[in-house]
Design a protein around this motif. Structure first.
Motif, mmCIF file in Angstrom:
data_model
loop_
_atom_site.group_PDB
_atom_site.id
_atom_site.type_symbol
_atom_site.label_atom_id
_atom_site.label_comp_id
_atom_site.label_asym_id
_atom_site.label_seq_id
_atom_site.Cartn_x
_atom_site.Cartn_y
_atom_site.Cartn_z
ATOM 1 N N LYS A 493 0.854 -1.118 -0.034
ATOM 2 C CA LYS A 493 0.020 -0.091 -0.096
ATOM 3 C C LYS A 493 0.822 1.320 -0.063
ATOM 4 C CE LYS A 493 -3.808 2.099 2.711
ATOM 5 N NZ LYS A 493 -4.886 1.956 3.143
ATOM 6 N N SER A 494 1.695 1.181 0.915
ATOM 7 C CA SER A 494 2.801 2.342 0.780
ATOM 8 C C SER A 494 4.058 2.074 -0.061
ATOM 9 C CB SER A 494 3.484 2.598 2.380
ATOM 10 O OG SER A 494 2.725 2.608 3.272
ATOM 11 N N HIS A 495 3.653 2.074 -1.442
ATOM 12 C CA HIS A 495 4.368 1.515 -2.488
ATOM 13 C C HIS A 495 5.445 2.602 -2.845
ATOM 14 C CE1 HIS A 495 5.294 0.042 -6.446
ATOM 15 N NE2 HIS A 495 5.332 -0.963 -5.794
ATOM 16 N N TYR A 496 5.246 3.888 -2.525
ATOM 17 C CA TYR A 496 6.113 5.042 -3.032
ATOM 18 C C TYR A 496 7.598 4.833 -2.779
ATOM 19 C CZ TYR A 496 4.056 5.829 1.408
ATOM 20 O OH TYR A 496 3.555 5.792 2.750
ATOM 21 N N PHE A 497 7.918 3.767 -1.824
ATOM 22 C CA PHE A 497 9.404 3.390 -1.611
ATOM 23 C C PHE A 497 9.482 2.041 -2.323
ATOM 24 C CE2 PHE A 497 9.472 6.271 2.174
ATOM 25 C CZ PHE A 497 10.592 6.925 1.934
ATOM 26 N N ASN A 498 8.884 1.875 -3.342
ATOM 27 C CA ASN A 498 8.948 0.530 -4.177
ATOM 28 C C ASN A 498 8.534 -0.693 -3.051
ATOM 29 O OD1 ASN A 498 8.810 -0.338 -6.809
ATOM 30 N ND2 ASN A 498 11.243 -1.184 -6.471
ATOM 31 N N ALA A 499 8.893 -1.928 -3.619
ATOM 32 C CA ALA A 499 8.223 -3.051 -2.457
ATOM 33 C C ALA A 499 8.993 -4.203 -3.164
ATOM 34 C CB ALA A 499 6.698 -3.149 -2.570
ATOM 35 N N GLY A 500 8.889 -5.452 -2.364
ATOM 36 C CA GLY A 500 9.270 -6.706 -2.521
ATOM 37 C C GLY A 500 10.777 -6.737 -2.667
ATOM 38 N N PRO A 501 11.452 -7.516 -3.494
ATOM 39 C CA PRO A 501 13.006 -7.735 -3.624
ATOM 40 C C PRO A 501 13.718 -6.319 -3.840
ATOM 41 C CG PRO A 501 12.291 -9.681 -4.676
ATOM 42 C CD PRO A 501 10.858 -8.585 -4.300
ATOM 43 N N ARG A 502 13.049 -5.481 -4.443
ATOM 44 C CA ARG A 502 13.655 -4.206 -4.954
ATOM 45 C C ARG A 502 13.220 -3.053 -4.255
ATOM 46 N NH1 ARG A 502 16.185 -4.915 -11.121
ATOM 47 N NH2 ARG A 502 17.551 -3.166 -10.293
ATOM 48 N N LEU A 503 12.781 -3.295 -3.030
ATOM 49 C CA LEU A 503 12.260 -2.301 -2.021
ATOM 50 C C LEU A 503 13.358 -1.233 -1.992
ATOM 51 C CD1 LEU A 503 10.244 -1.257 0.335
ATOM 52 C CD2 LEU A 503 11.760 -2.746 1.778
ATOM 53 N N CYS A 504 12.851 -0.094 -2.115
ATOM 54 C CA CYS A 504 14.197 1.054 -1.961
ATOM 55 C C CYS A 504 15.198 0.717 -0.612
ATOM 56 C CB CYS A 504 13.543 2.399 -1.406
ATOM 57 S SG CYS A 504 14.616 3.932 -1.253
ATOM 58 N N LEU A 505 16.483 0.762 -0.928
ATOM 59 C CA LEU A 505 17.330 0.384 0.380
ATOM 60 C C LEU A 505 17.380 1.824 1.017
ATOM 61 C CD1 LEU A 505 20.139 -1.817 -1.447
ATOM 62 C CD2 LEU A 505 18.933 -2.157 0.416
ATOM 63 N N GLY A 506 17.120 3.169 0.555
ATOM 64 C CA GLY A 506 17.525 3.931 1.200
ATOM 65 C C GLY A 506 16.551 4.761 2.042
ATOM 66 N N MET A 507 15.409 3.933 2.195
ATOM 67 C CA MET A 507 14.257 4.620 3.029
ATOM 68 C C MET A 507 14.274 4.979 4.138
ATOM 69 S SD MET A 507 10.659 2.021 3.108
ATOM 70 C CE MET A 507 11.182 1.129 4.278
ATOM 71 N N ASN A 508 15.173 4.349 4.948
ATOM 72 C CA ASN A 508 15.574 4.825 6.307
ATOM 73 C C ASN A 508 16.608 6.190 6.306
ATOM 74 O OD1 ASN A 508 14.172 3.142 7.718
ATOM 75 N ND2 ASN A 508 15.479 1.803 8.301
ATOM 76 N N LEU A 509 17.402 6.065 5.274
ATOM 77 C CA LEU A 509 18.347 7.071 5.080
ATOM 78 C C LEU A 509 17.661 8.256 4.618
ATOM 79 C CD1 LEU A 509 21.141 8.395 4.579
ATOM 80 C CD2 LEU A 509 21.555 7.137 2.721
ATOM 81 N N ALA A 510 16.785 8.126 3.763
ATOM 82 C CA ALA A 510 15.862 9.398 3.455
ATOM 83 C C ALA A 510 15.033 10.027 4.595
ATOM 84 C CB ALA A 510 15.151 8.786 2.165
ATOM 85 N N THR A 511 14.419 9.110 5.116
ATOM 86 C CA THR A 511 13.739 9.587 6.240
ATOM 87 C C THR A 511 14.794 10.259 7.460
ATOM 88 O OG1 THR A 511 12.079 7.797 5.907
ATOM 89 C CG2 THR A 511 12.169 8.883 7.987
ATOM 90 N N TYR A 512 15.675 9.629 7.504
ATOM 91 C CA TYR A 512 16.584 10.377 8.432
ATOM 92 C C TYR A 512 17.154 11.801 8.141
ATOM 93 C CZ TYR A 512 21.072 11.731 10.784
ATOM 94 O OH TYR A 512 22.095 12.348 11.386
ATOM 95 N N GLU A 513 17.699 11.749 6.798
ATOM 96 C CA GLU A 513 18.219 12.795 6.303
ATOM 97 C C GLU A 513 17.130 14.144 6.285
ATOM 98 O OE1 GLU A 513 20.392 12.751 2.457
ATOM 99 O OE2 GLU A 513 21.036 14.640 2.662
ATOM 100 N N ALA A 514 15.826 13.813 5.865
ATOM 101 C CA ALA A 514 14.750 14.674 5.799
ATOM 102 C C ALA A 514 14.338 15.157 7.141
ATOM 103 C CB ALA A 514 13.556 14.086 4.930
#
Ligand code: HEM
Length: 565
Positions: A493-514
Motif C-alpha cells: 500500500k505504501s508503495h512509493y518506496f517500491n516493494a518486494g525484493p527491490r524495495l528502496c534501500l535508502g528508505m531509512n536514510l531518506a527519512t533520516y536525512e529529511a
C-alpha cells in the motif's frame, strides 16, 4: 482499359507518375505500399506485433489510437503537461484501474494501478518482470548496465547484497550522521546569514534542498566535497559543473522515454552532444576522486590515519566508512566503482530533495502542522541554540514529524511512474484478500507493465475518500497508554518506496536525512510563500515538471524569518 489507353485521358498525369515510379523501382514500392496497407488493416489501432485489445478483458483500451503507431500521438502529447492527471483519467475508466496502450519506442504497455497487482509483478513472479533492456538502454550510458538501479539478474543481486550490508552497517550510519551534521551546520549558518539583515530574507527553498542532498550524497558516496553549499547565501547561485552535468543527463534520459528513435537522433543532434559532454564531465570528476581514494587505500595499508588530499575525508576521517570503503572490498576497478557511486547518487539525491521540497510546500499550505512538529521536536530533543542535530535512528522518536513527511511523499511520490518488462506471457493475479474483486490481467512476452504511485495516491479504493487531501494523521495511531506511533500500512500500500525484493534501500536514510533537516531548521526559522511582487515564479499550488523523478516546476521562493528575533 490498358495503361497506355488511360494515359491519354484525364487520368493521364497520374498514370504517368505511376509508370515513372514503376520504371524506377520495379514492383518494390507498390509491394511495400500494399504490405503497409495490409499491416494497417491487421493492426488498425496498435503497433505491429502487439496483441489485440480484445484479448485483455477488464483492461481499458483508450480511444483515438492510430493504425501502426497505436497511442503514440496521445502519449507524446502527455509528455508536456498534466501527464499524471491524464494517467489518472485513464485509470479511472475501469474499476480495476488497468489500461493498455502501445506507442513507438516502448511497444505495448499495460498499466496496473493497484497494490494487489504490483505484489504479483514485484514479488510473486518477480523473475518474469525485470527492468529489461529498454530501461538499461536508456540509462546505461550514464549509469552503466551493472549498477543496482539499472541491472537485473546476477549483477543486480551482487550489488544489492553489498549495498544491503552497507546500509545496515553501523560504520556507514556513523559516516552518514557525521556528513549530515556537517551539512546542517552549514545550512543553519546560511539561514542565519539570509535572515541577518532587517526583515525577511529570500531564498529558493528547493534549490537549498538540492544542494543539501547533492553535497551530502557526494560525501556519503565517496567523501567528495563538491563545494556547492556553504554558509554564504551566494553559494546557492554558483553553478556546480558536476551538478549541472548530472541534471542535464537526467533530463535527457527522461526525454528518451517519450522520444521514439532517440538513439538515432542523439547521434546527430544537440541533445546527443549535450549528453556526451555531460557524461564526460561526470566521469572525469568521479574517476579523479576514485583514483585518489584507491591510491589512499594503498597508502592506508602503510599509514591508516593519513589524510586524503582533495577530499572531505581528511576532516571526517575517523567517523565511519563511506560507500567506496564498502565497495572497494568488492572491486578495485575504477569504472565499476564509478557506476556504484553514480547509481547511489541518482537513487538518493533527487528523490530526497524533491520530497523535502513538496513537504515544505504542504507545510506552507497547511501551517497548522508546523507548531505540532516544533512541539514534538522540542519535547524530545529540547531547543539547542543552533538547532537540533538528530542521530541516525532518532527519527523514530518523532512520529508526527515523520507522518508529515510520509504524507508528502505519498501525495508527491519521488518516482511517480515506473515500469517493468514482460519476459513470458503471464496472467497478473491480484494477491491478497482482493475485496474489490479485481480481475486477472493478461500480459504478453515482449510488452511492458507500468504503474503510477501518483495515481495510486489519488485512488479512493486504496487510500479512502480523502485520498487527495494532505492528511498526516492517516499515518498516526495512539496506543493504549496514549503514546503516538507511526502507522505501518505495509510496503504494497505504501508503495512509493517500491516493494518486494527491490524495495528502496535508502528508505531509512531518506527519512533520516529529511527529518534531520526539519529538526535543525524548522524550530528556528519560519518559511512563508513569497508573492509575485516579491519575485515568485512558481504557481500555487506548484506544478510538477516532467521527469524520471518528481521535481517541482519553477522552484518556489520563500521569505525566511527567525522564530526568535
Ligand atoms: C524519499 C526518498 C526516496 C524515495 C521516495 C525512494 C523511492 C524509491 C523507489 C520507488 C525505488 C524503485 C525504483 C525503480 O525500481 O526504478 C527506489 C529504489 C532504490 N532506492 Fe530509493 N527512494 C528514496 C531515497 C533513497 C535514498 C536516500 C537512497 C540511498 C542512496 C535510495 C536508494 C535506493 C536504491 C539503491 C534503490 C534500488 C533498489 C534495487 O533496485 O534493488 N533511495 N527508491
Amino acid at each position: 482499359m490498358k495503361l497506355e489507353d488511360a494515359s491519354s485521358g484525364s487520368l493521364g498525369p497520374v498514370i504517368e507518375v505511376i509508370q515513372s515510379i514503376l520504371n524506377q523501382t520495379g514492383y518494390i514500392l507498390p509491394a511495400l505500399v500494399l504490405f503497409i496497407i495490409a499491416l494497417a488493416i491487421k493492426y488498425p489501432n496498435r503497433l505491429p506485433g502487439t496483441t489485440d485489445p480484445k484479448h485483455r478483458p477488464g483492461v481499458y483500451f483508450p480511444p483515438g489510437a492510430d493504425p501502426l503507431i497505436g497511442h503514440t500521438r496521445m502519449i507524446v502529447g502527455f509528455g508536456s503537461e498534466g501527464q499524471f492527471e491524464n494517467f489518472k483519467a485513464l485509470s479511472d475508466a475501469t474499476p480495476a484501474g488497468s489500461w493498455n496502450v502501445s506507442f513507438l519506442g516502448t511497444s505495448s504497455m499495460t498499466f496496473v494501478n493497484r497494490p494487489e497487482y504490483l505484489e504479483y509483478i514485484q514479488k510473486t513472479n518477480f523473475d518474469n518482470f525485470p527492468k529489461g533492456s529498454q530501461f538499461t538502454g536508456r540509462l546505461g550510458d550514464l549509469l552503466g548496465v551493472t549498477g543496482i538501479f539499472v541491472a537485473d539478474g546476477h549483477p543486480w543481486k551482487t550489488q544489492r547484497k553489498q549495498a544491503s550490508h552497507m546500509f545496515s552497517n553501523r560504520e556507514f550510519n556513523t559516516w552518514v550522521r557525521a556528513v549530515i551534521h556537517n551539512e546542517l551546520d552549514d545550512i543553519s549558518a546560511l539561514l542565519d546569514n539570509v535572515t541577518a539583515k532587517n526583515g525577511p530574507g529570500k531564498l529558493i527553498l528547493p534549490e537549498l534542498m538540492f544542494r543539501y542532498t547533492l553535497s551530502s550524497f557526494a560525501k556519503m558516496a565517496f567523501a567528495a566535497n563538491l563545494n556547492c553549499l556553504s554558509p554564504d547565501p551566494d553559494s546557492l547561485k554558483r553553478p556546480v559543473p558536476f551538478a549541472v552535468a548530472f541534471d542535464r543527463a537526467q533530463a535527457i534520459i527522461n526525454d528518451r522515454f517519450i522520444t521514439p528513435g532517440w538513439y538515432i537522433w542523439e547521434k546527430f543532434n544537440k541533445t546527443g552532444r549535450d549528453m556526451r559532454s555531460s557524461i564526460k564531465t561526470i566521469r572525469e570528476f568521479g574517476l579523479d576522486i576514485i583514483h585518489k581514494r584507491l591510491a589512499e587505500r594503498q597508502d592506508e595499508k602503510k599509514d591508516p590515519l593519513a589524510p586524503v588530499e582533495g577530499t572531505k575525508k581528511e576532516q571526517l576521517k575517523k567517523e565511519g566508512k563511506d560507500l567506496l570503503d564498502f565497495f572497494m572490498d568488492l572491486t578495485t576497478d575504477p569504472e565499476e566503482l564509478l557506476i556504484v557511486v553514480l547509481n547511489f547518487i541518482i537513487a538518493g539525491r533527487d528523490t530526497t530533495a524533491q520530497s523535502l521540497s513538496w513537504l515544505f510546500y504542504e507545510l506552507m499550505a497547511h501551517p497548522e502542522h508546523v507548531p505540532k512538529i516544533r512541539k514534538e521536536i522540542a519535547e524530545k530533543f529540547g531547543e539547542p541554540e543552533g538547532g537540533v542535530r538528530l542521530d541516525y535512528e532518532s527519527f523514530r522518536e518523532l512520529p508526527y514529524t515523520v507522518a508529515c513527511l510520509h504524507e508528502a511523499i505519498r501525495l508527491h511520490p519521488a518516482v511517480p511512474k515506473n515500469g517493468k518488462a514482460v519476459m513470458k506471457d503471464d496472467v497478473i493475479i491480484p494477491q491478497g484478500p482482493n475485496p474489490d474483486n479485481l480481475p486477472p490481467v493478461r500480459v504478453f512476452a515482449g510488452e511492458r507493465v507500468g504503474w503510477s504511485d501518483w495515481v495510486m495516491a489519488r485512488t479512493p479504493a486504496i487510500w479512502g475518500a480523502d485520498c487527495e487531501e494532505y492528511n498526516p494523521s492517516r499515518f498516526l495511531e495512539t496506543d493504549e497508554a496514549g503514546k503516538l506511533h507511526l502507522r505501518n500500512f505495509g510496503q504494497w500500500k505504501s508503495h512509493y518506496f517500491n516493494a518486494g525484493p527491490r524495495l528502496c534501500l535508502g528508505m531509512n536514510l531518506a527519512t533520516y536525512e529529511a527529518t534531520a533537516f526539519i529538526a535543525a531548521v524548522l524550530p528556528r526559522f519560519n518559511f512563508e510563500w513569497a508573492t509575485a511582487a516579491q519575485g515568485q515564479k512558481s504557481a500555487w499550488p506548484p506544478q510538477y515538471a516532467n521527469s524520471v523523478t518528481h521535481p517541482i516546476k519553477d522552484p518556489y521562493l520563500v521569505n525566511v524569518t527567525r522564530v526568535k528575533a
